[in-house]
Design a protein around this motif. Structure first.
Motif, PDB file in Angstrom:
ATOM      1  N   UNK A  35       0.672  -1.331   0.012  1.00  0.00           N
ATOM      2  CA  UNK A  35      -0.026   0.049  -0.062  1.00  0.00           C
ATOM      3  C   UNK A  35       1.065   1.080   0.113  1.00  0.00           C
ATOM      4  N   UNK A  36       1.810   1.175   0.782  1.00  0.00           N
ATOM      5  CA  UNK A  36       2.646   2.146   1.093  1.00  0.00           C
ATOM      6  C   UNK A  36       3.454   2.397  -0.342  1.00  0.00           C
ATOM      7  N   UNK A  37       3.860   1.575  -1.194  1.00  0.00           N
ATOM      8  CA  UNK A  37       4.591   1.624  -2.436  1.00  0.00           C
ATOM      9  C   UNK A  37       3.631   2.123  -3.487  1.00  0.00           C
ATOM     10  N   UNK A  38       2.274   1.564  -3.362  1.00  0.00           N
ATOM     11  CA  UNK A  38       1.316   2.064  -4.272  1.00  0.00           C
ATOM     12  C   UNK A  38       1.152   3.691  -4.286  1.00  0.00           C
ATOM     13  N   UNK A  39       1.074   4.148  -2.865  1.00  0.00           N
ATOM     14  CA  UNK A  39       1.138   5.542  -2.759  1.00  0.00           C
ATOM     15  C   UNK A  39       2.313   6.217  -3.244  1.00  0.00           C
ATOM     16  N   UNK A  40       3.643   5.779  -3.123  1.00  0.00           N
ATOM     17  CA  UNK A  40       4.762   6.354  -3.432  1.00  0.00           C
ATOM     18  C   UNK A  40       4.658   6.530  -5.103  1.00  0.00           C
ATOM     19  N   UNK A  41       4.310   5.168  -5.711  1.00  0.00           N
ATOM     20  CA  UNK A  41       4.330   5.214  -7.291  1.00  0.00           C
ATOM     21  C   UNK A  41       3.309   6.310  -7.449  1.00  0.00           C
ATOM     22  N   UNK A  42       2.192   6.654  -6.845  1.00  0.00           N
ATOM     23  CA  UNK A  42       1.366   7.696  -7.502  1.00  0.00           C
ATOM     24  C   UNK A  42       1.588   9.009  -6.740  1.00  0.00           C
ATOM     25  N   UNK A  43       2.716   9.232  -6.383  1.00  0.00           N
ATOM     26  CA  UNK A  43       3.284  10.638  -5.898  1.00  0.00           C
ATOM     27  C   UNK A  43       2.676  11.131  -4.609  1.00  0.00           C
ATOM     28  N   UNK A  44       2.391  10.057  -3.940  1.00  0.00           N
ATOM     29  CA  UNK A  44       1.973  10.212  -2.479  1.00  0.00           C
ATOM     30  C   UNK A  44       0.429  10.497  -2.373  1.00  0.00           C
ATOM     31  N   UNK A  97      -7.562   0.433  -2.033  1.00  0.00           N
ATOM     32  CA  UNK A  97      -8.251   1.175  -2.901  1.00  0.00           C
ATOM     33  C   UNK A  97      -7.785   2.191  -3.697  1.00  0.00           C
ATOM     34  N   UNK A  98      -7.634   2.366  -4.871  1.00  0.00           N
ATOM     35  CA  UNK A  98      -6.763   3.315  -5.693  1.00  0.00           C
ATOM     36  C   UNK A  98      -7.405   4.514  -5.445  1.00  0.00           C
ATOM     37  N   UNK A  99      -6.596   5.737  -5.958  1.00  0.00           N
ATOM     38  CA  UNK A  99      -6.802   7.249  -5.269  1.00  0.00           C
ATOM     39  C   UNK A  99      -8.274   7.591  -5.674  1.00  0.00           C
ATOM     40  N   UNK A 100      -8.797   7.181  -6.751  1.00  0.00           N
ATOM     41  CA  UNK A 100     -10.244   7.662  -7.252  1.00  0.00           C
ATOM     42  C   UNK A 100     -11.386   6.906  -6.465  1.00  0.00           C
ATOM     43  N   UNK A 101     -10.862   6.124  -5.347  1.00  0.00           N
ATOM     44  CA  UNK A 101     -11.931   5.368  -5.071  1.00  0.00           C
ATOM     45  C   UNK A 101     -12.225   4.046  -5.538  1.00  0.00           C
ATOM     46  N   UNK A 102     -11.389   3.898  -6.739  1.00  0.00           N
ATOM     47  CA  UNK A 102     -11.884   2.663  -7.312  1.00  0.00           C
ATOM     48  C   UNK A 102     -10.872   1.472  -7.052  1.00  0.00           C
ATOM     49  N   UNK A 103     -10.945   0.026  -7.334  1.00  0.00           N
ATOM     50  CA  UNK A 103     -10.473  -0.859  -7.060  1.00  0.00           C
ATOM     51  C   UNK A 103      -8.764  -0.865  -7.467  1.00  0.00           C
ATOM     52  N   UNK A 126       8.860   1.137 -11.647  1.00  0.00           N
ATOM     53  CA  UNK A 126       9.732   2.370 -11.652  1.00  0.00           C
ATOM     54  C   UNK A 126       9.385   3.442 -10.459  1.00  0.00           C
ATOM     55  N   UNK A 127       9.099   2.718  -9.225  1.00  0.00           N
ATOM     56  CA  UNK A 127       8.721   3.290  -8.076  1.00  0.00           C
ATOM     57  C   UNK A 127       9.802   4.091  -7.396  1.00  0.00           C
ATOM     58  N   UNK A 128       9.706   5.430  -7.061  1.00  0.00           N
ATOM     59  CA  UNK A 128      10.505   6.241  -6.111  1.00  0.00           C
ATOM     60  C   UNK A 128      10.304   5.798  -4.579  1.00  0.00           C
ATOM     61  N   UNK A 129      11.184   4.994  -4.274  1.00  0.00           N
ATOM     62  CA  UNK A 129      11.069   4.493  -2.914  1.00  0.00           C
ATOM     63  C   UNK A 129      11.074   5.794  -1.998  1.00  0.00           C
ATOM     64  N   UNK A 130      11.818   6.764  -2.307  1.00  0.00           N
ATOM     65  CA  UNK A 130      12.078   7.913  -1.203  1.00  0.00           C
ATOM     66  C   UNK A 130      10.836   8.919  -1.245  1.00  0.00           C
ATOM     67  N   UNK A 131       9.855   8.570  -2.305  1.00  0.00           N
ATOM     68  CA  UNK A 131       8.793   9.590  -2.301  1.00  0.00           C
ATOM     69  C   UNK A 131       7.787   9.269  -1.177  1.00  0.00           C
TER      70      UNK A 131
END
Ligand SMILES: CC(=O)N[C@H]1[C@@H](OP(=O)(O)O)O[C@H](CO)[C@@H](O)[C@@H]1O
Ligand SMILES: [Mg+2]
Length: 556
Positions: A63-72, A94-100, A133-138
């Motif tokens: 979940x944390x990596x998914x958020x990092x991938x999407x710029x926080x 749950x993805x940012x627009x509330x979708x799966x 290509x996830x920015x782990x430091x985001x």
């Protein structure tokens, strides 16, 4: 499109910030049970709660990596096993627009959940990071919610441990219905933008729904009582909270099965799945003073599904029971919205999305009115197909669904200049319906209010609604097999491609019955294969359903 790293150096640079030490240490407290294979399926990861600890920890990491991938952007994690027994649990993202969660991440969730050692866990995380290509430091931000299951507390702690190891910002939304969590995710990510979906608070949710509802029923006279079976789940406190925002003259609720603390009560002899599967009243309703013509509905354990029903005769007679399921809700909504669009004088295409489980007569009814598409089971498929229409009505037969208004449809409704007072009224109603209907996912409370609005506006009782079409007799059976993964389907799950030869045998059997249809698919949430059968004649239904189940069992 998946962008692969261009070289090994890029891959290692990408994974450099991964807090390997912290993850390793935290992971030791959440060991994976041996010999268990997890799969991210129709509704996330779901199984017996007592083997889910490691999975929840790892979903926290992902979940944390998914958020990092999407710029926080804020990602949601919901702990629930919906309509399944109380001892089960599950977690979905749950993805940012509330979708799966985006489907391309699902195999990674499965792989990470199944890693058998700390080294393998780190390797599978590194693979996810390099693949996307996830920015782990985001930055990372994750909100989680959970249902009333006693196992949630420990599983939530595992999620928090995963999120903490990754240094994510954590928002604990507490006890929530699944659709409330989806709502909150969307609100957090749209806050302060022109597309702000609402206040990211409980109050924001109840206010948005109740204000739209009151606008839609104002002046329509007092309503009659609605009996709601809350499945002894999280829908109970949510519904009781909602009633504080809506005066009783507008919504007269009699809430039953609200025991969220009684051990073993959740979904037990009650709830949307019980009512739909058994096609009968919740157990014990004979003592609840329900009468012919009373409007009733049932939520499921996480309140993202609702089915309605009523009695056309005495409660003691089984044939008195009449189900108004997701298909009936879809046809009611499609008819009502089509009429409003016409009255409003706006050019919008309304379409319906169903799955193979939709009753054949509902599909026939809808196809005579609007375009209809069929997708595989699972809301994520229906949701995406519904987004293709200006107004997309999607419902699974089991009562899980919603109505989506595309951004351009919302704009057209907002900006249209009405040519008459009737058109003005229709536009206002459409505007309020956009707010009333949860645009992120199926929502039992929001869908219940939608049905109430439509019935009130048409001055209909359940009988008039039921009159649209007559359901074909139908049945769903479960068959336990050694390995359900050998059952592979095509054509939106309506045909089997494997095991070889089985579909031909099913076709031959179906051909023997009048107006019959049957299909077989592996469940995405339970360890079984499901058989669906419907026939023109009720007397032939069991023979077909049992016959197909036998073919499945014999092929094992
Ligand atoms: C026949 C049926 O009702 N299947 C349900 C059930 O999926 P299965 O993949 O059939 O187990 O659970 C899903 C999640 O709640 C729901 O989306 C779906 O409709
Ligand atoms: Mg559910």
């Amino acid at each position: 499109m998946v962008i692969l790293p261009t070289s090994i150096e890029t891959a290692s640079a990408l994974t450099q910030g991964l807090p390997v030490q912290l993850i390793n240490e935290a992971s030791k407290a959440h060991p994976k049970p041996e010999g268990i294979k997890f799969a991210y399926g129709t509704a996330g990861l779901r199984t017996k709660a007592n083997i889910l600890d490691s999975t929840c920890f790892r979903i926290g990491l992902i979940g944390a990596l998914r958020s990092k991938k999407l710029g926080g952007k804020t990602i949601g994690l919901m702990v629930t096993a919906s309509h399944n027994p109380e001892e089960d649990n599950g977690v979905k993202m749950v993805d940012p627009r509330g979708e799966m969660l985006e489907a391309s991440w699902e195999p990674h969730c499965t792989e990470i959940a199944n890693a058998t050692s700390e080294e393998e866990l780190i390797r599978s995380l590194q693979k996810l990071i390099t693949t996307f290509k996830i920015d782990v430091n985001a930055d990372a931000s994750v909100i989680f919610g959970y249902d009333t299951r006693p196992s949630c507390k420990e599983l939530v702690q595992a999620i928090v441990d995963g999120l903490s190891a990754m240094g994510a910002h954590i928002i604990d939304a507490g006890l929530k219905t699944t659709p409330q969590l989806h709502y909150l995710v969307k609100c957090h990510n749209t806050k302060g933008t022109p597309d702000a979906y609402g206040e990211p608070t409980d109050e924001g949710y109840y206010k948005k729904l109740s204000e739209a509802y009151i606008k839609l029923v104002a002046g329509k006279g007092p309503g009659t009582p609605l009996t709601v079976d809350c499945a002894n789940g999280v829908g109970a406190p949510a519904l009781l909270e909602l009633t504080k925002y809506i005066p009783k003259e507008h919504l007269d609720i009699r809430a039953l099965r609200t025991s969220t603390n009684a051990s073993g009560a959740l979904n037990n002899g009650c709830g949307a799945d019980y009512v739909k599967t058994n096609q009968c009243l919740p157990a014990g309703y004979d003592k609840e003073d329900v009468k012919a013509g009373d409007r009733m509905c049932s939520f499921d354990g996480d309140a993202d599904r609702v089915v309605f029903y009523y009695l056309k005769g005495p409660a003691t007679a089984k044939e008195s029971f009449r189900l108004l399921d997701g298909d009936k809700i879809a046809s009611l909504a499609a008819d009502h919205l089509s009429e409003l669009v016409k009255k409003a004088g706006v050019e919008l295409e309304l379409g319906c999305v169903q799955t193979a489980y939709a009753n054949g007569n509902s599909t026939k009814y809808l196809k005579q009115r609007v375009p209809v598409t069929c997708t595989p089971t699972g809301v994520k498929y229906l949701h995406h197909a519904a987004e293709k229409f200006d107004i997309g009505v999607y419902f699974e037969a089991n009562g899980h669904g919603t109505v989506l208004f595309s951004p351009s449809a919302q704009k057209a409704i907002k900006e249209a200049s009405p040519s008459s007072p009737a058109a003005q009224d229709a536009l206002e109603q459409l505007g309020a319906l956009i707010d009333l209907i949860n645009q992120t996912v199926g929502d039992a409370i929001s869908d219940m209010l939608l049905v109430e609005v439509i019935l009130r506006s048409r001055q209909w009782g359940p009988t008039e609604w039921d009159g649209a079409y007559e359901d074909l007799p139908n049945k769903i059976l479960k068959v336990n097999v050694k390995d359900r993964s050998i059952f592979k389907t095509e054509d939106a799950e309506r045909r089997l491609v494997s095991p070889e030869g089985l579909q031909a045998k099913i076709d031959e059997l179906v051909g023997k019955y009048k107006d019959a249809r049957a299909f077989v698919r592996p469940s995405g949430t339970e360890d079984c294969v499901r058989v669906y059968a419907e026939t023109g004649l009720a007397s032939e239904l069991s023979a077909l359903a049992n016959g197909v189940a036998k073919l499945v069992a014999d092929s094992d």
